[in-house]
Design a protein around this motif. Structure first.
Motif, PDB file in Angstrom:
ATOM      1  N   LYS A 198      29.722  13.799   5.539  1.00 43.72           N
ATOM      2  CA  LYS A 198      29.631  12.317   5.822  1.00 43.72           C
ATOM      3  C   LYS A 198      31.081  11.751   5.999  1.00 43.72           C
ATOM      4  O   LYS A 198      31.096  10.898   6.977  1.00 43.72           O
ATOM      5  N   SER A 199      32.027  12.277   5.382  1.00 45.11           N
ATOM      6  CA  SER A 199      33.467  11.699   5.466  1.00 45.11           C
ATOM      7  C   SER A 199      34.067  11.866   6.817  1.00 45.11           C
ATOM      8  O   SER A 199      34.363  11.254   7.748  1.00 45.11           O
ATOM      9  N   GLU A 233      29.279  15.131   1.002  1.00 45.96           N
ATOM     10  CA  GLU A 233      29.935  14.233   1.167  1.00 45.96           C
ATOM     11  C   GLU A 233      30.990  14.454   2.242  1.00 45.96           C
ATOM     12  O   GLU A 233      31.487  13.574   2.858  1.00 45.96           O
ATOM     13  N   ALA A 287      37.638  13.207  -0.613  1.00 46.91           N
ATOM     14  CA  ALA A 287      36.367  13.402  -0.649  1.00 46.91           C
ATOM     15  C   ALA A 287      35.892  14.357  -1.908  1.00 46.91           C
ATOM     16  O   ALA A 287      36.425  15.150  -2.514  1.00 46.91           O
ATOM     17  N   GLN A 334      32.029  10.154   9.709  1.00 47.28           N
ATOM     18  CA  GLN A 334      32.464   8.560   9.873  1.00 47.28           C
ATOM     19  C   GLN A 334      33.857   8.521  10.513  1.00 47.28           C
ATOM     20  O   GLN A 334      34.079   7.644  11.135  1.00 47.28           O
ATOM     21  N   PHE A 335      34.687   9.244  10.013  1.00 45.74           N
ATOM     22  CA  PHE A 335      36.228   9.426  10.585  1.00 45.74           C
ATOM     23  C   PHE A 335      36.155   9.741  12.030  1.00 45.74           C
ATOM     24  O   PHE A 335      36.891   9.200  12.834  1.00 45.74           O
ATOM     25  N   PRO A 341      41.311  12.801   6.449  1.00 43.29           N
ATOM     26  CA  PRO A 341      39.997  12.000   6.092  1.00 43.29           C
ATOM     27  C   PRO A 341      39.317  12.430   4.884  1.00 43.29           C
ATOM     28  O   PRO A 341      38.568  11.717   4.263  1.00 43.29           O
ATOM     29  N   ILE A 342      39.495  13.728   4.427  1.00 49.74           N
ATOM     30  CA  ILE A 342      38.998  14.178   3.254  1.00 49.74           C
ATOM     31  C   ILE A 342      39.528  14.421   2.053  1.00 49.74           C
ATOM     32  O   ILE A 342      38.975  15.327   0.944  1.00 49.74           O
TER      33      ILE A 342
END
Length: 200
Positions: free
Chosen positions: A7-8, A4, A200, A11-12, A196-197
């Motif tokens: 992926k975060s 996870e 998460a 994406q960021f 960004p996480i």
């Protein structure tokens, strides 16, 4: 959770296309030069080597130690790193690339100046072997996310490799994304609210 976070971050930040090198030799040389310094300084040293036509293990074996020292000065610790470059160049002179990964790693760790992080960077980025590279940024991230408490290199590495698919490209990208995160948000004095996480 590790997937996870990956992926975060992906994406960021998007793909990082790391390691920024033109040849396998350049990756190996860069892995030595980046010890205890910033990549910005390594780039200056690599530029100097390329300018003189010496950015290859073959040339490193041939040229005098003093010449290497002058060219890699921007990377710091240039006297010891010049010795390390000579040692790794000699190592690869007659190396069989078909050597299995575990044995390859053991052999690298016996080369003067090569520790876990440098060996694994060479294995992953130069030879596409499925080993996850651990650095101070990785350990910082795990502790702040309260995912893993140990700071021991091989224990942290096992944590990643046991909880991720054994995928070379994933390992490369994940490591690069962690470095990007650490340099922008997860610093020594972090910007947690903008991370960004953080969720998460």
């Amino acid at each position: 959770m590790l997937i996870e976070i990956y992926k975060s971050l992906l994406q960021f930040f998007g793909k990082q296309y790391w390691w920024p090198a033109e040849t396998k030799d350049e990756i190996i040389i860069g892995a030595i030069l980046t010890q205890n310094t910033s990549w910005h300084n390594v780039e200056k040293a690599i530029f100097n080597l390329k300018k003189e036509g010496f950015c290859s293990l073959c040339k490193i074996r041939e040229i005098p130690l003093e010449d290497i020292q002058q060219l890699i000065k921007p990377a710091g610790f240039y006297k010891q790193k010049s010795v390390y470059l000579k040692e790794i160049a000699r190592f690869f002179e007659n190396f069989d690339e078909n050597t299995d990964t575990l044995q390859f790693r053991k052999m690298l760790l016996n080369v003067k100046g090569i520790g876990f992080e440098t060996a694994d960077s060479i294995l992953l980025y130069a030879f596409s072997r499925p080993v996850f590279v651990i650095d101070a940024y990785t350990i910082r991230l795990l502790k702040r996310k309260k995912l893993f408490e140990s700071s021991k290199y091989e224990e942290v590495q096992s944590f990643f490799m046991q909880n991720l698919p054994k995928d070379v490209e994933l390992f490369k990208e994940y490591h690069a994304l962690i470095v990007k995160l650490a340099k922008t948000y997860c610093r020594k004095n972090p910007y947690c609210t903008e991370c960004p996480i953080k969720c998460a």
